[in-house]
Each structure stands twice: as C-alpha cells, then as structure tokens.
Design a protein around this motif. Structure first.
Motif, PDB file in Angstrom:
ATOM      1  N   LEU A 177       0.829  -1.209   0.000  1.00 27.81           N
ATOM      2  CA  LEU A 177       0.000   0.000   0.000  1.00 27.81           C
ATOM      3  C   LEU A 177       0.865   1.261   0.000  1.00 27.81           C
ATOM      4  O   LEU A 177       0.582   2.216  -0.720  1.00 27.81           O
ATOM      5  N   LEU A 178       1.930   1.241   0.802  1.00 32.95           N
ATOM      6  CA  LEU A 178       2.834   2.378   0.864  1.00 32.95           C
ATOM      7  C   LEU A 178       3.481   2.620  -0.491  1.00 32.95           C
ATOM      8  O   LEU A 178       3.556   3.757  -0.962  1.00 32.95           O
ATOM      9  N   SER A 179       3.897   1.550  -1.131  1.00 31.10           N
ATOM     10  CA  SER A 179       4.498   1.664  -2.457  1.00 31.10           C
ATOM     11  C   SER A 179       3.504   2.241  -3.464  1.00 31.10           C
ATOM     12  O   SER A 179       3.850   3.114  -4.268  1.00 31.10           O
ATOM     13  N   GLU A 180       2.262   1.768  -3.406  1.00 33.08           N
ATOM     14  CA  GLU A 180       1.217   2.289  -4.306  1.00 33.08           C
ATOM     15  C   GLU A 180       0.979   3.772  -4.069  1.00 33.08           C
ATOM     16  O   GLU A 180       0.862   4.555  -5.019  1.00 33.08           O
ATOM     17  N   ARG A 181       0.932   4.167  -2.800  1.00 28.05           N
ATOM     18  CA  ARG A 181       0.711   5.579  -2.464  1.00 28.05           C
ATOM     19  C   ARG A 181       1.888   6.430  -2.932  1.00 28.05           C
ATOM     20  O   ARG A 181       1.704   7.539  -3.427  1.00 28.05           O
ATOM     21  N   LEU A 182       3.094   5.905  -2.783  1.00 34.52           N
ATOM     22  CA  LEU A 182       4.279   6.641  -3.246  1.00 34.52           C
ATOM     23  C   LEU A 182       4.245   6.813  -4.759  1.00 34.52           C
ATOM     24  O   LEU A 182       4.574   7.883  -5.278  1.00 34.52           O
ATOM     25  N   MET A 183       3.859   5.762  -5.460  1.00 34.76           N
ATOM     26  CA  MET A 183       3.766   5.843  -6.917  1.00 34.76           C
ATOM     27  C   MET A 183       2.722   6.887  -7.324  1.00 34.76           C
ATOM     28  O   MET A 183       2.951   7.670  -8.244  1.00 34.76           O
ATOM     29  N   GLN A 184       1.585   6.896  -6.641  1.00 35.80           N
ATOM     30  CA  GLN A 184       0.541   7.884  -6.934  1.00 35.80           C
ATOM     31  C   GLN A 184       1.058   9.303  -6.692  1.00 35.80           C
ATOM     32  O   GLN A 184       0.844  10.191  -7.507  1.00 35.80           O
ATOM     33  N   ASN A 185       1.749   9.489  -5.568  1.00 33.35           N
ATOM     34  CA  ASN A 185       2.251  10.821  -5.220  1.00 33.35           C
ATOM     35  C   ASN A 185       3.316  11.317  -6.194  1.00 33.35           C
ATOM     36  O   ASN A 185       3.384  12.502  -6.478  1.00 33.35           O
ATOM     37  N   THR A 186       4.143  10.412  -6.694  1.00 32.10           N
ATOM     38  CA  THR A 186       5.204  10.845  -7.602  1.00 32.10           C
ATOM     39  C   THR A 186       4.680  11.059  -9.015  1.00 32.10           C
ATOM     40  O   THR A 186       5.287  11.779  -9.798  1.00 32.10           O
TER      41      THR A 186
END
Length: 193
Positions: free
Chosen positions: A177-186
């Motif tokens: 989930l953290l990785s997905e959120r980071l991808m969305q943010n970047t």
C-alpha cells in the motif's frame, strides 16, 4: 516502616527510569503515528509511562521494549476512543512528521553535502511521510514498528498481540500500500514553484 517504603519506591523509580527512558523516542514515534499529532502523542506517552510504572513491579518478561510499546499502543487506542473517532479526518501534520523518519546524522551521512542532494532527499522524505500518513492505522503502525523502529516480527507480534503470520502479512500489505501511495504521489503533478 515508612522509610522502607520510601526507599523501595525510590529504587523502583530508578529501575523504571533505567528501563524505560531508552525507549522514550520509540514510544513517542509510535504514539505520534497512531494519533497523528505531536501534542497528543506527548500526552499519550506520559499516560502510558504512568501506567507502565504502576505495573512495573509485575513485569517479568524478557522483552521490555515490546512490553512498553504495547502499553503505548493500547494507551493510544484508548486515547483515540475517548478523544475522537478512530481514524477521524484529522489533518496530517506535515511539520510534526516531516524529516523524522531518519535522524539528522544519518541524513547527512547518506546524502552528502551538495544542496541538490539535500533538497531531493528532503522531498523524498516528505513524500514518504505523506504516503505513510495515509495508510490505514493497522498498516501504518506495523510499518512504523518494523521499518522505522526496526522491531523483529516476534516483538511486533508481542506489541500488537497478534500471531507472527499476521504480522508478516500485514507488513507485506502495508508495504505494498505504501508503495502504491508513493507511486501515486510521484505521478501526480506538483504545483507551486
């Protein structure tokens, strides 16, 4: 008789300080990530340490850090229940969380001295902190315990009072989930400068 009690209390107090003070930063960090507010975290840690001191005589375990963090976690949840709806829409405090994932010394050693590297690193920390703050509480707390507090699966299982298999699956899901959120943010366009 009164003097013996006073001496015993002073000894208990010294022993508790030696036992608990090394874990103060970890306790605050966990409480801050659960409550999502620095001032609330300070209140929670104070209450948790009072509770731990009260029951310190009964502690006979081998892992004091896990025991203490379990008290901090339980106190955090009690505080949330009494003071606001669990996972309310409390805004994430950027100032409280930004840059706290790593110490200043570690930051300086890992990124060097040039301004571009420093700015890029702080931007990365800001994105990581924001993404971590958006995770559901059950995943946020477990990622914090594992990746920021460097606790073992066994210690986390003790703190959360769940089986090790559940710890492992929650860590995997939390990191995903953290990785997905980071991808969305970047991938989102950044407005500003």
């Amino acid at each position: 008789m009164g003097l013996e009690i006073l001496v015993a209390e002073q000894k208990k107090s010294r022993c508790f300080e030696e036992f608990a003070l090394p874990h103060l930063d970890a306790a605050y960090n966990l409480a801050r990530w659960i409550t999502r507010n620095g001032q609330d975290a300070e209140d929670v840690v104070q209450e948790a340490y009072l509770r731990a001191f009260k029951f310190f005589k009964g502690f006979h375990g081998e892992n004091g850090r896990a025991w203490l963090l379990a008290i901090v976690r339980n106190t955090s949840y009690t505080w949330l229940k009494e003071n606001r709806k669990l996972e309310s829409n409390t805004p994430f405090e950027e100032e409280t969380h930004s840059g706290d994932a790593m110490s200043a010394t570690t930051t300086q050693q890992s990124i060097g001295h040039d301004p571009e590297s420093v700015l890029a690193h702080h931007d990365d920390l800001r994105l990581l902190t924001q993404a971590l703050g958006t995770l559901p509480l059950e995943f946020r707390e477990i990622v914090v315990l594992r990746d920021l507090e460097d606790m073992s699966y066994k210690e986390i299982a003790e703190v959360l009072a769940i089986p090790i298999g559940t710890v492992m699956s929650r860590i995997a899901r939390g990191r995903r989930l953290l990785s997905e959120r980071l991808m969305q943010n970047t991938q989102e366009p950044h407005h500003g400068l």
